[in-house]
Structure formats: C-alpha cells, structure tokens
Design an enzyme around this catalytic site. Structure first.
Site, mmCIF file in Angstrom:
data_model
loop_
_atom_site.group_PDB
_atom_site.id
_atom_site.type_symbol
_atom_site.label_atom_id
_atom_site.label_comp_id
_atom_site.label_asym_id
_atom_site.label_seq_id
_atom_site.Cartn_x
_atom_site.Cartn_y
_atom_site.Cartn_z
ATOM 1 C CB THR A 49 43.673 49.767 38.931
ATOM 2 O OG1 THR A 49 44.196 51.094 39.061
ATOM 3 C CG2 THR A 49 43.337 49.222 40.319
ATOM 4 C CB CYS A 50 43.584 51.021 34.023
ATOM 5 S SG CYS A 50 42.321 52.105 34.728
ATOM 6 N NE ARG A 52 44.284 54.178 42.535
ATOM 7 C CZ ARG A 52 44.531 55.406 42.992
ATOM 8 N NH1 ARG A 52 45.526 55.625 43.821
ATOM 9 N NH2 ARG A 52 43.774 56.414 42.616
ATOM 10 C CD GLU A 114 36.923 54.894 39.860
ATOM 11 O OE1 GLU A 114 36.112 53.988 39.631
ATOM 12 O OE2 GLU A 114 38.074 54.689 40.238
ATOM 13 C CD GLN A 120 39.765 49.209 39.671
ATOM 14 O OE1 GLN A 120 39.964 50.264 40.287
ATOM 15 N NE2 GLN A 120 39.855 49.146 38.349
ATOM 16 N N GLY A 192 36.967 40.869 30.947
ATOM 17 C CA GLY A 192 37.094 40.984 32.394
ATOM 18 C C GLY A 192 36.174 42.054 32.943
ATOM 19 C CB ALA A 193 36.145 43.836 36.204
ATOM 20 N N GLY A 195 36.146 45.177 30.750
ATOM 21 C CA GLY A 195 35.457 44.878 29.499
ATOM 22 C C GLY A 195 33.957 44.808 29.696
#
Length: 447
Positions: A49-50, A52, A114, A120, A192-193, A195
């Site tokens: 992910t962004c 991890r 979150e 994810q 994507g998700a 965005g």
C-alpha cells in the site's frame, strides 16, 4: 507450518525505501510465485500500500523462511537483502497473528482506525488466492483478520471520524488554504481505489469544480460521472494544473507523473494571487518528483510529511477497546490453532492402531480358519472396542493440552513415541473459498 510476517512501513522506512520495495499490481503474481518457489515458504500473501509492504507467509522454519522472504524482497528492490535489514520488522507465530489482526483493525495505520486497510487486505488476500499462493493456513488467518477488522469498526467508534489517509491529507491541505476546501477547484490524478476515495472526499467537502485524469481515459470518465465531475486526458495535465488549487495524486505508476517540468508549466499559467498549489502525493512509488517541492508557489504533502505531522496526533478514544478485541481474538485464534495442530497426529495414531488391529485380525483368520463369520466379526468388534477405549482418554487429553501455550510439544512427543509419519501440512482441514469478512469463524471466535 509456522506463520511469519516480514515487512516495512512508514514507521520504519523512509519513502525512498518504501518505493524500492513497493510491488505494483503488474508484479504481484510474479513476486508471489517467487516467494512460494523458495524452499521454506509454502504460502504467501503480499500487502503493498502507500505506507506499508508486508509479506504474510506460512514457513517450515523461522530462519530459512526469513532468509527466503528477504531474498525475494531484495531481488525485487534491486538491493542486497542486508541493505534492507534496518527497515524491516519481523513477527513470528503469536506475534505474527497479533500484527496481522492489529493491521486489520486499523491500529497500525498512519491514521488510527482508518477503514481503508480492510479493503487493501481483502484485495491482497484475493490476489494471493487467485495466484494459488494462499494455502490452508493463510486462508484461515486472512479470513479471521478481515472479520476482526470488521468487528473492531462495528463494535467501537474507532472510525467515528471517518478518517483515512485521504481525509487526513485533505485536512492538512485545508490548513494551507485558509482552512476550507469548499469552492476550491481540485484535480485527482488516478482512478483507482485511492483516486476514487479522493474524488468522494473532495466532493463531500464541497471542493469544486472537480477534474479526474488517468492514463486509462475510460476509467476517469466513469469515476467523474459518478460524482458530477469532469474527466480530462492525461495529455492535458499541464493545462488543468493551471486551473486548480488542490491535486490528489494516487496512481500506480512506477515513475513520477507530476514532474518538475510538468508542474512548472502548470504554474506558469496560474494566477499567482491564488495562493499555493497544494499537491497531495499519496502514491508509493511517488507520483510527485522530488524537485517539485523546490518550486515557488507549491506545497507538497507526501507520505513522509504526513507521518511527521500526524506523529503526535492522539489515538482515537476507542483504541483501547479495539486493543482488547484484538487481544481476545488473537488468544482465541492461537488456542484453536494449537488444538488443530495436534489433529493430524491424533489421526495418524488412530490410523496406526487400525493398521495393527487389521493385521492381527488377518493373522487370526489364517491361524483359526475354523472360526465362523459371526465369531470373527465378534472378535473384530471386541478388539476395535478395546483399542478405542485405550486411545480415547489419551487423545482427548492431548487435544486439551495442545490448546494450551506450548501445546505443540505434545503432538511432537506423540509422533516421537509412536514413530508416526505426519504430513507437514497446515492444520486447517479444508481450503475455503475466498469469502468476505463475516464468514468461516474459527471455533470459539466471537462475532
């Protein structure tokens, strides 16, 4: 088979290291194949992910599994595994379960609570299942982790603020734009998700007009239409930059989309009295080139800056309640896992007893051919009944002992005492279909 987690995150690595290790969707299957091709790794799920990159693996040994995973990560990053050591964390067995459940519950996220991490994790699990990389043990672990995450959000208010990385980033952007996003023209780069979450959040906060751009124009058009926004081709990126105040960049590109040259051209056509152009870079690898932040009139908020700004944020008031949920669920899962681990050994012991009984009954038939069918059947029933009674109490007790901490030694002792050959497979009896978070609870688990 043991559980091993090897990973890095915004807590342990700079963005540059995360970029090296990030696995793009196009590389996921190949990387999973490399993992399970290694001698000590039998199953793998890869989460990228962004903020991890983590590998969840079923391994036959700790040191061998760690070496295999680090070798694959190093190969992917193009760097020797030793160079990654300072950025990696490792969790094994109980600690691995605890970590995965904490991640699913949002306790390990940059923005505590979150909910986006659940999606994810689900995507990573489905991808691994589709690549035949998730076997019996990881199927169970991931399904229960998703359920634990959903339970944490359903039973506590940890996400009552509806925060995500996107909303937190936009809060920081608002502080740079007089505290309000309403009426601010905005651009989302990527459909994507992340965005889509960016468009939804901007729309909810009254920002606009909104524009979406993406390398695949069709996806940009569909996303824009869903929120009354407009779509622009990527070729018009510079022109759009000159008309907006906020940019949310969240693509899967391996190279920066917002280069210094592109942003500089956009700034040249922009009214200097409008205030700063705020670029939210939520992608790993980065969508905003390193030199962009040096341009006058630009504010770049990336993962590194967010981590620093949010470091002192207080945890959600319900975090303690979620911690209790995770602790209870980890205990339940480990109790079940320890108990299930002895099942193949007990089955092998009973199978050995049946083999011995069958062999002796065949000998009896050869030595006493004068016995009638009824007499042989009665002898067989008697012998089977004696064996079952002899095995009943020990097998019941060993299951009870195995469910306690350190219980795996009892299965090992049984195998040693009786010379049992037990296949080294996961203790889960069946491989379930990939499901959502509410299904396939383990015995004793809570909903």
């Amino acid at each position: 088979m043991k559980l091993l987690v090897v990973g890095t995150s915004y807590r342990t690595a700079p963005v540059a290291a995360l970029e090296q290790l990030a696995v793009a969707p196009a590389d996921l299957t190949r990387t999973l194949d490399r993992l399970i091709a290694r001698p000590y790794v039998s199953e793998a799920v890869l989460v990228s992910t962004c903020n991890r990159v983590e590998v969840y693996a079923a391994v036959s040994g700790f040191h061998g599994g760690l070496g295999d995973i680090c070798a694959v990560l190093g190969e992917h990053a193009g760097t020797p595994p030793a160079a990654l050591a300072n950025h990696l964390y490792v969790h094994y067995d109980a600690a691995a379960v605890d970590h995965v459940f904490r991640v699913a519950a949002g306790l390990d996220s940059m923005v505590v609570g979150e909910a986006q991490i659940l999606g994810q994790l689900r995507d990573a699990y489905h991808w691994a299942a589709g690549a035949d990389a998730a076997g019996r043990l990881l199927h169970e672990l991931m399904q229960q982790a998703l359920r634990v995450g959903k339970r944490a959000h359903a039973e506590t208010g940890i996400d009552r603020a509806g925060q995500s990385v996107v909303t937190a980033a936009l809060d920081l952007a608002a502080a740079l734009l007089d505290g309000d996003l309403a009426g601010r023209p905005a651009l989302v780069v990527g459909a994507g998700a992340m965005g889509a979450l960016g468009v939804a959040t901007l729309s909810r906060r009254g920002a606009g007009p909104l524009t979406v751009t993406n390398r695949g124009t069709d996806r940009a058009v569909r996303l824009a239409e869903s929120y009354g926004a407009s779509a622009a081709p990527m070729a018009e990126l510079t022109d759009v930059l000159s008309t907006v105040d906020i940019v949310v960049a969240a693509t899967a590109s391996t190279e920066p989309v917002l280069t210094r040259e592109v942003v500089a051209r956009g700034l040249a056509g922009r009214d200097p009295g409008r205030g700063p152009l705020v670029l939210l870079d939520l992608a790993v690898p980065r969508d905003v080139a390193a030199g962009v932040a040096e341009l006058d009139g630009v504010e770049v908020i990336d993962i590194a800056r967010m981590a620093a700004l949010l470091a002192d944020e207080p945890a959600a008031t319900d975090a303690a309640a979620v911690e209790r949920i995770v602790t209870a669920e980890v205990d339940s899962f480990l109790t079940w896992l320890r108990g299930a681990d002895v099942a193949p050994t007990v089955a092998a012991l009973r199978g050995r007893a049946e083999d011995v009984v069958s062999a002796e009954l065949r000998r009896l038939a050869q030595r006493r051919p004068d016995l009638t069918e009824g007499q042989r059947a009665e002898v067989a029933r008697t012998v089977h009944r004696v064996v079952q009674r002899l095995l009943h109490q020990p097998t019941v007790r060993v299951r009870q002992l195995a469910a306690e901490p350190g219980g795996d030694q009892y299965a090992a002792l049984l195998r040693e005492l009786f010379g049992l050959q037990v296949p080294q497979t996961s203790p889960v009896d069946t491989v379930p279909d990939v499901v959502d978070t509410d299904t396939t609870p383990y015995p004793g688990g809570e909903r």
